[in-house]
Write a protein that holds these residues in place. Structure first.
Motif, mmCIF file in Angstrom:
data_model
loop_
_atom_site.group_PDB
_atom_site.id
_atom_site.type_symbol
_atom_site.label_atom_id
_atom_site.label_comp_id
_atom_site.label_asym_id
_atom_site.label_seq_id
_atom_site.Cartn_x
_atom_site.Cartn_y
_atom_site.Cartn_z
ATOM 1 N N CYS A 13 -19.461 -40.452 33.273
ATOM 2 C CA CYS A 13 -18.705 -41.670 32.962
ATOM 3 C C CYS A 13 -19.210 -42.809 33.830
ATOM 4 O O CYS A 13 -19.893 -42.590 34.826
ATOM 5 C CB CYS A 13 -17.215 -41.456 33.221
ATOM 6 S SG CYS A 13 -16.488 -40.314 32.045
ATOM 7 N N THR A 15 -17.072 -45.064 35.299
ATOM 8 C CA THR A 15 -16.127 -45.105 36.421
ATOM 9 C C THR A 15 -15.146 -43.956 36.186
ATOM 10 O O THR A 15 -15.215 -43.295 35.161
ATOM 11 C CB THR A 15 -15.289 -46.407 36.446
ATOM 12 O OG1 THR A 15 -14.664 -46.548 35.187
ATOM 13 C CG2 THR A 15 -16.122 -47.612 36.787
ATOM 14 N N TYR A 19 -6.021 -42.084 35.480
ATOM 15 C CA TYR A 19 -5.192 -41.005 34.920
ATOM 16 C C TYR A 19 -6.021 -39.777 34.554
ATOM 17 O O TYR A 19 -5.494 -38.776 34.056
ATOM 18 C CB TYR A 19 -4.459 -41.505 33.658
ATOM 19 C CG TYR A 19 -5.416 -41.993 32.597
ATOM 20 C CD1 TYR A 19 -6.007 -41.105 31.703
ATOM 21 C CD2 TYR A 19 -5.782 -43.334 32.528
ATOM 22 C CE1 TYR A 19 -6.921 -41.529 30.761
ATOM 23 C CE2 TYR A 19 -6.695 -43.776 31.592
ATOM 24 C CZ TYR A 19 -7.260 -42.862 30.713
ATOM 25 O OH TYR A 19 -8.182 -43.288 29.800
ATOM 26 N N CYS A 20 -7.355 -39.842 34.755
ATOM 27 C CA CYS A 20 -8.244 -38.808 34.215
ATOM 28 C C CYS A 20 -8.193 -37.529 35.053
ATOM 29 O O CYS A 20 -8.419 -37.558 36.262
ATOM 30 C CB CYS A 20 -9.676 -39.331 34.163
ATOM 31 S SG CYS A 20 -10.810 -38.113 33.483
ATOM 32 N N PHE A 22 -10.053 -34.828 33.928
ATOM 33 C CA PHE A 22 -11.193 -34.048 33.428
ATOM 34 C C PHE A 22 -12.233 -33.875 34.530
ATOM 35 O O PHE A 22 -12.303 -34.679 35.458
ATOM 36 C CB PHE A 22 -11.871 -34.747 32.244
ATOM 37 C CG PHE A 22 -10.991 -34.902 31.034
ATOM 38 C CD1 PHE A 22 -10.000 -33.985 30.747
ATOM 39 C CD2 PHE A 22 -11.174 -35.970 30.163
ATOM 40 C CE1 PHE A 22 -9.191 -34.127 29.633
ATOM 41 C CE2 PHE A 22 -10.370 -36.120 29.045
ATOM 42 C CZ PHE A 22 -9.379 -35.203 28.775
ATOM 43 N N THR A 24 -15.254 -34.818 35.170
ATOM 44 C CA THR A 24 -16.350 -35.727 34.825
ATOM 45 C C THR A 24 -16.744 -36.491 36.081
ATOM 46 O O THR A 24 -15.944 -36.625 37.007
ATOM 47 C CB THR A 24 -15.925 -36.732 33.746
ATOM 48 O OG1 THR A 24 -14.778 -37.452 34.220
ATOM 49 C CG2 THR A 24 -15.563 -36.030 32.448
ATOM 50 N N GLY A 84 -16.703 -35.752 26.133
ATOM 51 C CA GLY A 84 -16.990 -35.915 27.558
ATOM 52 C C GLY A 84 -15.724 -36.116 28.342
ATOM 53 O O GLY A 84 -14.662 -35.641 27.975
ATOM 54 N N THR A 86 -18.242 -39.644 28.753
ATOM 55 C CA THR A 86 -18.565 -40.754 27.863
ATOM 56 C C THR A 86 -19.957 -40.519 27.284
ATOM 57 O O THR A 86 -20.941 -41.109 27.747
ATOM 58 C CB THR A 86 -18.509 -42.106 28.625
ATOM 59 O OG1 THR A 86 -17.266 -42.193 29.324
ATOM 60 C CG2 THR A 86 -18.621 -43.286 27.677
ATOM 61 N N ASP A 118 -16.839 -45.024 24.154
ATOM 62 C CA ASP A 118 -15.967 -46.028 24.750
ATOM 63 C C ASP A 118 -16.434 -47.405 24.263
ATOM 64 O O ASP A 118 -17.638 -47.640 24.128
ATOM 65 C CB ASP A 118 -16.018 -45.940 26.276
ATOM 66 C CG ASP A 118 -15.201 -44.754 26.784
ATOM 67 O OD1 ASP A 118 -14.509 -44.122 25.961
ATOM 68 O OD2 ASP A 118 -15.261 -44.464 27.987
ATOM 69 N N ARG A 155 -9.870 -48.567 33.270
ATOM 70 C CA ARG A 155 -10.787 -48.528 32.127
ATOM 71 C C ARG A 155 -11.840 -49.622 32.280
ATOM 72 O O ARG A 155 -11.588 -50.684 32.842
ATOM 73 C CB ARG A 155 -10.033 -48.760 30.810
ATOM 74 C CG ARG A 155 -9.002 -47.725 30.468
ATOM 75 C CD ARG A 155 -9.568 -46.401 30.087
ATOM 76 N NE ARG A 155 -10.580 -46.439 29.056
ATOM 77 C CZ ARG A 155 -11.141 -45.361 28.495
ATOM 78 N NH1 ARG A 155 -10.759 -44.156 28.892
ATOM 79 N NH2 ARG A 155 -12.048 -45.472 27.581
HETATM 80 S S1 SF4 Z 1 -13.746 -42.354 30.257
HETATM 81 FE FE1 SF4 Z 1 -12.521 -40.544 29.703
HETATM 82 S S2 SF4 Z 1 -13.528 -38.824 30.721
HETATM 83 FE FE2 SF4 Z 1 -14.321 -40.700 31.677
HETATM 84 S S3 SF4 Z 1 -13.034 -41.021 33.467
HETATM 85 FE FE3 SF4 Z 1 -12.117 -42.199 31.791
HETATM 86 S S4 SF4 Z 1 -10.631 -40.793 30.853
HETATM 87 FE FE4 SF4 Z 1 -11.979 -39.559 32.145
#
Ligand code: SF4
Length: 400
Positions: A13, A15, A19-20, A22, A24, A84, A86, A118, A155
C-alpha cells in the motif's frame, strides 16, 4: 466439473489506513518485481510446492461436488480476484504477468477477473492495460465521499479522485464496478453517511459492499478505541447503535434503487453478484497465491506466510512457506456451513446439511426464530432481513 477460483494477494500500500487490520505494508517499489516473480513461480509450480509442504494429503475436493483428481491434476478456473493491499499500485505489466501465469497453468476461461483499486491510483494508461490483460471487474475502495472522514482514516484519496477515476474506468470498458463503503469511520454522522450513500448511488456502480468498522487490536484506530488515546480520532467514531442505523439506511436506499442484497455486506444489480466471492460463502474450492493468501480444497484449508520478504525468499528457494494448515473435521465443516451459509440472504437448506452431515438441526433454530432473528420456511433458514444489523447475536447463539 465445478470451477475453482483463484485469489492473488498483493500486500503493498502507499500508506497504512488507520482502521486497517490487514497484513499489508508500505515498501519501496523496487520490491514489487521480485514479489510478482515469486507469485508467478508459485502459480506455475504450485503442485510441487504444495506436495513438498505436505498439503493435499487429506484427499481434497472429495465429495460428490468436487473432482476426485485434486490436487495433482489441474482443476479448471473461472474467477480470479487480485486483492490486497493496493494491487492497482503495480505496473499493469506485473498484473498481466500474473494473469498470464494463471492462464498458462490452469484450464478454463476466466469469466470474472477482479482487481482491487484505490481511486488515486487510476490512470487512463493503466485502465486500458488492465482491460487488455483481461481484468473485467474493478472493486473500488472508496470508503466514504466525505473528505474529512477520508483524511481522518488516513486514506490517500479524496472525493475528487473518485469523480476523476470512475469515468476513466468506464471509458476503458470496465462494465462491472464495485464500490466499498465503511460505516463507522471517525466523524461520520447520519447526514454525512446519507451524503455518501446518495453520491454512491448517483454513480450507479453494479455492485456495492458496506462494511462496519472493525474494532480490534490489529489496527491503530481499533487499538486506540480499546486502549484510549486521541491520535486517530477514536473519540469521533460513531456508536454501535449509529453504525447499525447506517447499515439499515444502506439496506433501505440500495434496495430502493434495485440492488439485490445477497450477502450481509454485499448488494448487486441483478446478475452482478460477485462470482468469486460467492465461492467463499458456498464453501467452494479456491487457491490463493502470494504472501498470506488462503486456500481451500474442500477438506483442507491452508495459508501462506504473511511476511512478503519471507514469502519471496521461500519461493525463490523452492519452498512454499505454509504458515497454517488444517484438515477440517466434520464438526468444523458443519460450523462453516452454518456461518458462511447464513451470511447469504437466501439462507441455507437445513435438509441438505442434515443429510450431508448426518446431524439433526431443525429444532436448533426455533429459539432464534421466536426471537425474530431468523426466518424458517420449510427446510430453509435465513437471517431476518430487518434484523441483519444484529446478525452477530445469531452467530453468538449458534456458538453455544
Ligand atoms: S488501502 Fe486497504 S489494505 Fe491498504 S492500508 Fe488501506 S485499508 Fe489497508
Amino acid at each position: 466439473m465445478r470451477k475453482i477460483g483463484i485469489y492473488v494477494q498483493v500486500p503493498f500500500c502507499q500508506t497504512k489506513c488507520t482502521y486497517c487490520n490487514f497484513h499489508t505494508g508500505v515498501v519501496a517499489s523496487s520490491r514489487f518485481a521480485p514479489y510478482v516473480e515469486a507469485v508467478c513461480g508459485e502459480i506455475r509450480g504450485h503442485r510441487e510446492l504444495l506436495k513438498a509442504a505436505g498439503v493435499g494429503r487429506a484427499g481434497g475436493f472429495t465429495g460428490k461436488a468436487h473432482s476426485q483428481e485434486w490436487p495433482w491434476h489441474e482443476p479448471a478456473v473461472d474467477t480470479v480476484y487480485v486483492g490486497g493491499g493496493t494491487p492497482s499500485l503495480l505496473d499493469p505489466a506485473f498484473l498481466q504477468n500474473m494473469l498470464d501465469a494463471i492462464r498458462a497453468t490452469f484450464l478454463g476461461e476466466l469469466r470474472e477477473v477482479t482487481l482491487e483499486a484505490d481511486p488515486e491510483t487510476v490512470e487512463a494508461r493503466k485502465a486500458g492495460a488492465w482491460v487488455a490483460a483481461g481484468i473485467n471487474r474493478v472493486s473500488f475502495g472508496l470508503q466514504s465521499f466525505v473528505d474529512k472522514e477520508l483524511v481522518a482514516a488516513g486514506r490517500m484519496h479524496r472525493r475528487a479522485d473518485i469523480y476523476r477515476a470512475v469515468p476513466i474506468l468506464r471509458a476503458a470498458g470496465i462494465q462491472n464496478i464495485s464500490f466499498d463503503l465503511i460505516a463507522g469511520l471517525p466523524h461520520q454522522t447520519r447526514e454525512s453517511w446519507r451524503q455518501s450513500l446518495d453520491k454512491l448511488i448517483a454513480l450507479a456502480p453494479e455492485h456495492v459492499s458496506v462494511y462496519l468498522l472493525e474494532i480490534d487490536e490489529g489496527s491503530r484506530l481499533g487499538a486506540e478505541l480499546l486502549g484510549g488515546g486521541m491520535k486517530y480520532s477514536a473519540g469521533a467514531v460513531p456508536s454501535e447503535d449509529e453504525m447499525a442505523e447506517f447499515y439499515e439506511m444502506a439496506q433501505e436506499s440500495l434496495g430502493a434503487e434495485g440492488y439485490h442484497h445477497y450477502e450481509i455486506s454485499n448488494w448487486a444489480k441483478p446478475g452482478f453478484e460477485s462470482k468469486h466471492n460467492l465461492k467463499y460463502w458456498r464453501r467452494e474450492p479456491y487457491l490463493g497465491f502470494g504472501a498470506g493468501a488462503h486456500s481451500f480444497s474442500g477438506t483442507e484449508r491452508w495459508a501462506n506466510a504473511h511476511d512478503a520478504a519471507a514469502y519471496v525468499a521461500a519461493v525463490q528457494g523452492g519452498r512454499l512457506p505454509v504458515e497454517q494448515h488444517e484438515t477440517l473435521t466434520a464438526e468444523s465443516a458443519l460450523e462453516e456451513e452454518l456461518f458462511l451459509g447464513l451470511r447469504q440472504l437466501d439462507g441455507i437448506d437445513l435438509g441438505r446439511i442434515e443429510r450431508e452431515y448426518g446431524v439433526r438441526l431443525t429444532g436448533r433454530f426455533d429459539p432464534l426464530a421466536s426471537a425474530g432473528l431468523v426466518q424458517l420456511e420449510g427446510s430453509m433458514v435465513r437471517l431476518a432481513p430487518e434484523r441483519l444489523s444484529v446478525s452477530n447475536e445469531v452467530f453468538v447463539e449458534l456458538m453455544r
